[in-house]
Design a protein around this motif. Sequence first.
Motif, mmCIF file in Angstrom:
data_model
loop_
_atom_site.group_PDB
_atom_site.id
_atom_site.type_symbol
_atom_site.label_atom_id
_atom_site.label_comp_id
_atom_site.label_asym_id
_atom_site.label_seq_id
_atom_site.Cartn_x
_atom_site.Cartn_y
_atom_site.Cartn_z
ATOM 1 N N CYS A 142 0.826 -1.206 0.000
ATOM 2 C CA CYS A 142 0.000 0.000 0.000
ATOM 3 C C CYS A 142 0.862 1.259 0.000
ATOM 4 O O CYS A 142 0.624 2.181 -0.789
ATOM 5 C CB CYS A 142 -0.931 0.017 1.216
ATOM 6 S SG CYS A 142 -2.258 -1.197 1.139
ATOM 7 N N ILE B 73 -1.293 4.207 -1.249
ATOM 8 C CA ILE B 73 -2.580 3.949 -0.597
ATOM 9 C C ILE B 73 -2.379 4.167 0.896
ATOM 10 O O ILE B 73 -1.590 3.479 1.534
ATOM 11 C CB ILE B 73 -3.065 2.518 -0.877
ATOM 12 C CG1 ILE B 73 -3.253 2.322 -2.389
ATOM 13 C CG2 ILE B 73 -4.356 2.228 -0.122
ATOM 14 C CD1 ILE B 73 -3.520 0.895 -2.793
ATOM 15 N N VAL C 222 -7.268 1.954 3.628
ATOM 16 C CA VAL C 222 -7.204 0.590 4.158
ATOM 17 C C VAL C 222 -8.174 0.429 5.324
ATOM 18 O O VAL C 222 -8.899 -0.566 5.413
ATOM 19 C CB VAL C 222 -5.760 0.225 4.575
ATOM 20 C CG1 VAL C 222 -5.711 -1.141 5.233
ATOM 21 C CG2 VAL C 222 -4.829 0.271 3.365
#
Length: 135
Positions: free
Chosen positions: A24, A29, A34
């Motif tokens: 991630c 991200i 998440v």
Amino acid sequence: MDMPIQQAVLSSITKTLRPIIRLCLRHGIGEAAVSNLVRQLFVSEAADQLSREHQKQTVSAIASVTGLSRKEVSRLQGIDPDRLLLASRKRDRVARVLSGWVNDGEFADKTNERVLPLNGTEGSFSALIKRYGAM
């Protein structure tokens, strides 16, 4: 479930998530995306579990199983995964900008309450946004 089993489950989750978190981070991200995804998965899995147990899949029942508030369960059920990612990215951007304002010496002083001029190439709000708000 007793404590040793919970500890073992959490240990397994930690070992599983570490490489996922690295992935991630490598692809931009952030935690908000998440976290929202995990909460949405909790809601979905709780609804499935209630269905398998032949119980009503109400917002209250899902909230009880997951530990999320009824308001959060309703919110998560009403958002498709693509929109959830967009909302999370906006939240991540805001967090980056605020962190830069408080922690970057160009934008903060000893009290961390520096008022920034709107425009300018250095030490301004526009410079802060350009540095920390870019997607």
